[in-house]
Design a protein around this motif. Structure first.
Motif, PDB file in Angstrom:
ATOM      1  N   UNK A  11      26.083 -22.646  55.392  1.00 42.36           N
ATOM      2  CA  UNK A  11      25.930 -23.993  54.832  1.00 42.36           C
ATOM      3  C   UNK A  11      24.488 -24.476  54.964  1.00 42.36           C
ATOM      4  N   UNK A  12      24.098 -25.365  54.054  1.00 40.71           N
ATOM      5  CA  UNK A  12      22.698 -25.790  53.983  1.00 40.71           C
ATOM      6  C   UNK A  12      22.210 -26.397  55.292  1.00 40.71           C
ATOM      7  N   UNK A  13      23.020 -27.242  55.936  1.00 41.21           N
ATOM      8  CA  UNK A  13      22.580 -27.893  57.168  1.00 41.21           C
ATOM      9  C   UNK A  13      22.373 -26.876  58.280  1.00 41.21           C
ATOM     10  N   UNK A  14      23.324 -25.957  58.449  1.00 40.50           N
ATOM     11  CA  UNK A  14      23.200 -24.943  59.496  1.00 40.50           C
ATOM     12  C   UNK A  14      21.989 -24.055  59.247  1.00 40.50           C
ATOM     13  N   UNK A  15      21.786 -23.700  58.004  1.00 39.63           N
ATOM     14  CA  UNK A  15      20.637 -22.842  57.662  1.00 39.63           C
ATOM     15  C   UNK A  15      19.321 -23.578  57.940  1.00 39.63           C
ATOM     16  N   UNK A  16      19.265 -24.857  57.598  1.00 41.64           N
ATOM     17  CA  UNK A  16      18.043 -25.632  57.816  1.00 41.64           C
ATOM     18  C   UNK A  16      17.716 -25.753  59.302  1.00 41.64           C
ATOM     19  N   UNK A  17      18.729 -25.996  60.125  1.00 44.70           N
ATOM     20  CA  UNK A  17      18.507 -26.127  61.566  1.00 44.70           C
ATOM     21  C   UNK A  17      18.027 -24.806  62.158  1.00 44.70           C
ATOM     22  N   UNK A  18      18.683 -23.715  61.788  1.00 44.06           N
ATOM     23  CA  UNK A  18      18.282 -22.397  62.307  1.00 44.06           C
ATOM     24  C   UNK A  18      16.861 -22.057  61.888  1.00 44.06           C
ATOM     25  N   UNK A  19      16.513 -22.327  60.635  1.00 46.67           N
ATOM     26  CA  UNK A  19      15.181 -21.961  60.143  1.00 46.67           C
ATOM     27  C   UNK A  19      14.100 -22.830  60.783  1.00 46.67           C
ATOM     28  N   UNK A  20      14.376 -24.121  60.959  1.00 48.62           N
ATOM     29  CA  UNK A  20      13.379 -24.993  61.590  1.00 48.62           C
ATOM     30  C   UNK A  20      13.137 -24.571  63.035  1.00 48.62           C
ATOM     31  N   UNK A  21      14.209 -24.252  63.758  1.00 46.20           N
ATOM     32  CA  UNK A  21      14.053 -23.822  65.145  1.00 46.20           C
ATOM     33  C   UNK A  21      13.332 -22.480  65.224  1.00 46.20           C
ATOM     34  N   UNK A  22      13.650 -21.580  64.289  1.00 46.39           N
ATOM     35  CA  UNK A  22      13.020 -20.275  64.302  1.00 46.39           C
ATOM     36  C   UNK A  22      11.535 -20.319  64.001  1.00 46.39           C
ATOM     37  N   UNK A  23      11.106 -21.315  63.229  1.00 43.36           N
ATOM     38  CA  UNK A  23       9.704 -21.415  62.847  1.00 43.36           C
ATOM     39  C   UNK A  23       8.860 -22.137  63.895  1.00 43.36           C
ATOM     40  N   UNK A  24       9.500 -22.849  64.817  1.00 45.15           N
ATOM     41  CA  UNK A  24       8.765 -23.632  65.812  1.00 45.15           C
ATOM     42  C   UNK A  24       8.347 -22.759  66.995  1.00 45.15           C
ATOM     43  N   UNK A  25       7.349 -23.230  67.711  1.00 37.67           N
ATOM     44  CA  UNK A  25       6.969 -22.562  68.947  1.00 37.67           C
ATOM     45  C   UNK A  25       8.054 -22.801  69.999  1.00 37.67           C
ATOM     46  N   UNK A  26       8.290 -21.824  70.881  1.00 36.57           N
ATOM     47  CA  UNK A  26       9.376 -21.985  71.867  1.00 36.57           C
ATOM     48  C   UNK A  26       8.960 -22.820  73.075  1.00 36.57           C
ATOM     49  N   UNK A  27       9.964 -23.369  73.753  1.00 38.22           N
ATOM     50  CA  UNK A  27       9.773 -24.035  75.033  1.00 38.22           C
ATOM     51  C   UNK A  27      10.999 -23.739  75.884  1.00 38.22           C
ATOM     52  N   UNK A  28      10.792 -23.427  77.165  1.00 39.36           N
ATOM     53  CA  UNK A  28      11.896 -23.100  78.049  1.00 39.36           C
ATOM     54  C   UNK A  28      12.573 -24.333  78.611  1.00 39.36           C
ATOM     55  N   UNK A  29      13.774 -24.128  79.147  1.00 37.54           N
ATOM     56  CA  UNK A  29      14.578 -25.250  79.648  1.00 37.54           C
ATOM     57  C   UNK A  29      13.894 -25.966  80.803  1.00 37.54           C
ATOM     58  N   UNK A  30      13.254 -25.227  81.688  1.00 41.99           N
ATOM     59  CA  UNK A  30      12.593 -25.852  82.830  1.00 41.99           C
ATOM     60  C   UNK A  30      11.486 -26.796  82.366  1.00 41.99           C
ATOM     61  N   UNK A  31      10.736 -26.391  81.348  1.00 42.86           N
ATOM     62  CA  UNK A  31       9.665 -27.248  80.851  1.00 42.86           C
ATOM     63  C   UNK A  31      10.228 -28.453  80.100  1.00 42.86           C
ATOM     64  N   UNK A  32      11.359 -28.258  79.397  1.00 45.23           N
ATOM     65  CA  UNK A  32      12.010 -29.399  78.740  1.00 45.23           C
ATOM     66  C   UNK A  32      12.365 -30.455  79.780  1.00 45.23           C
ATOM     67  N   UNK A  33      12.937 -30.015  80.891  1.00 44.92           N
ATOM     68  CA  UNK A  33      13.326 -30.944  81.948  1.00 44.92           C
ATOM     69  C   UNK A  33      12.114 -31.685  82.495  1.00 44.92           C
ATOM     70  N   UNK A  34      11.011 -30.969  82.659  1.00 48.67           N
ATOM     71  CA  UNK A  34       9.805 -31.583  83.209  1.00 48.67           C
ATOM     72  C   UNK A  34       9.174 -32.568  82.233  1.00 48.67           C
ATOM     73  N   UNK A  35       9.199 -32.246  80.939  1.00 52.66           N
ATOM     74  CA  UNK A  35       8.487 -33.054  79.948  1.00 52.66           C
ATOM     75  C   UNK A  35       9.341 -34.158  79.340  1.00 52.66           C
ATOM     76  N   UNK A  36      10.668 -33.935  79.240  1.00 48.47           N
ATOM     77  CA  UNK A  36      11.481 -34.906  78.490  1.00 48.47           C
ATOM     78  C   UNK A  36      12.952 -34.783  78.845  1.00 48.47           C
ATOM     79  N   UNK A  37      13.294 -34.922  80.153  1.00 44.75           N
ATOM     80  CA  UNK A  37      14.707 -34.841  80.516  1.00 44.75           C
ATOM     81  C   UNK A  37      15.473 -36.040  79.979  1.00 44.75           C
ATOM     82  N   UNK A  38      14.929 -37.247  80.188  1.00 42.96           N
ATOM     83  CA  UNK A  38      15.421 -38.465  79.534  1.00 42.96           C
ATOM     84  C   UNK A  38      16.902 -38.750  79.795  1.00 42.96           C
TER      85      UNK A  38
END
Length: 299
Positions: A11-38
């Motif tokens: 489906x278009x939405x699932x494909x768009x989400x997968x492609x956007x995530x695949x094209x972005x630079x990665x970030x690990x969970x530990x860094x997410x928690x440090x930068x924007x746990x919120x």
């Protein structure tokens, strides 16, 4: 011998989400928690057409973005993850009606399962004094269950501390949600992007599924308007009066007084409630627990 049937396109939405995530630079969970746990934050929800979503995320993840690009949460090479949640409410749907009436002392109770890892969390979402969302959570391990005494004691202590009220009695599973999520992160801000949302009324077995062409985007930050909010506005997308729990019930139970969510729910779930799901537990059946995931992840 007949040729094999062609594979169905995602489906278009699932494909768009997968492609956007695949094209972005990665970030690990530990860094997410440090930068924007919120765990305390302001949230806004949007129902975004897939083509608009692609354009917005291309801007946010652009390597040349001032301050650096939004990066995609990446765990074991995965950038989109299956989420399964079970919400708990009273037989009279106290949580739903407290939100409908805009009560200041309102809350949601759920078990969240992150399906890739099997980690589980018992979560309580509260409304803060400034209208912000405050989340409290307790990890679930082994045979732990949300209705067990330790979780109910945690719920009681949380509500007494936050609101000075007693916990509701007679909680039962009320609604489940399933979807795929990618999370994009910049300093102090997260953007969650969900596709394929399926909601099941656990007391009737009826289901609603989100329009395959819409991505449910939620912005989460410690302040109010974010760059993502402004960019969506520039593309003609306005915030939707929508939550998964209340929006799903607006579609699943048309007789409920849910006018504030009705418009967004009709857009998200244009086909309305489906037939009972044979695999969904009815009111007399115990909830079959699924695996759950990354404990520091959000709502």
């Amino acid at each position: 011998m007949s040729a094999p049937a062609p594979a169905l396109a995602a489906p278009a939405a699932a494909r768009a989400v997968e492609e956007a995530a695949g094209a972005a630079r990665p970030i690990g969970l530990e860094e997410v928690t440090a930068r924007a746990e919120l765990l305390t934050r302001f949230d806004r929800s949007y129902l975004v057409p897939a083509d608009t979503f692609v354009r917005v995320m291309a801007r946010l993840t652009d390597p040349h973005r001032p301050g650096g690009p939004f990066r995609a949460l990446t765990i074991d090479d995965h950038r989109a993850f299956g989420y399964h949640s079970v919400y708990y409410d009273t037989p009279a749907l106290r949580s739903f009606h407290d939100h409908r009436q805009g009560r200041r002392l309102r809350f949601k109770i759920r078990e969240r399962v992150y399906q890739e890892s099997g980690e589980r969390q018992f979560e309580i979402k509260l409304k803060g004094r400034r209208g912000d969302t405050v989340k409290r959570r307790r990890p679930l391990t082994g045979a732990d269950a949300p209705l067990d005494d330790p979780c109910q004691a945690f719920l009681a202590a949380t509500l007494r501390e936050a609101y000075g009220i007693e916990a509701p009695e007679a909680l039962t599973p009320s609604l489940s949600t399933d979807y795929r999520r990618a999370t994009f992160v910049a300093d102090g801000e997260r953007v969650t992007c969900d596709a394929g949302l399926l909601c099941t009324d656990l007391r009737t077995g009826r289901t609603v599924r989100c329009d395959d062409g819409l991505v449910l985007v939620e912005t989460k930050s410690a302040g109010h308007l974010t760059e993502t909010d402004l960019l969506l506005n520039d593309h003609g997308v306005r915030p939707a009066v929508f939550t998964k729990y209340c929006g799903a019930y607006a579609a699943l139970r048309p007789a409920l007084p849910a006018n504030r969510w009705r418009r967004a729910a009709h857009r998200a779930f244009p086909d309305g409630a489906g037939h009972p799901d044979p695999g969904a537990p009815g009111p007399r059946r115990p909830w079959a627990r699924a695996p759950v995931a990354y404990g520091t992840m959000h709502a």
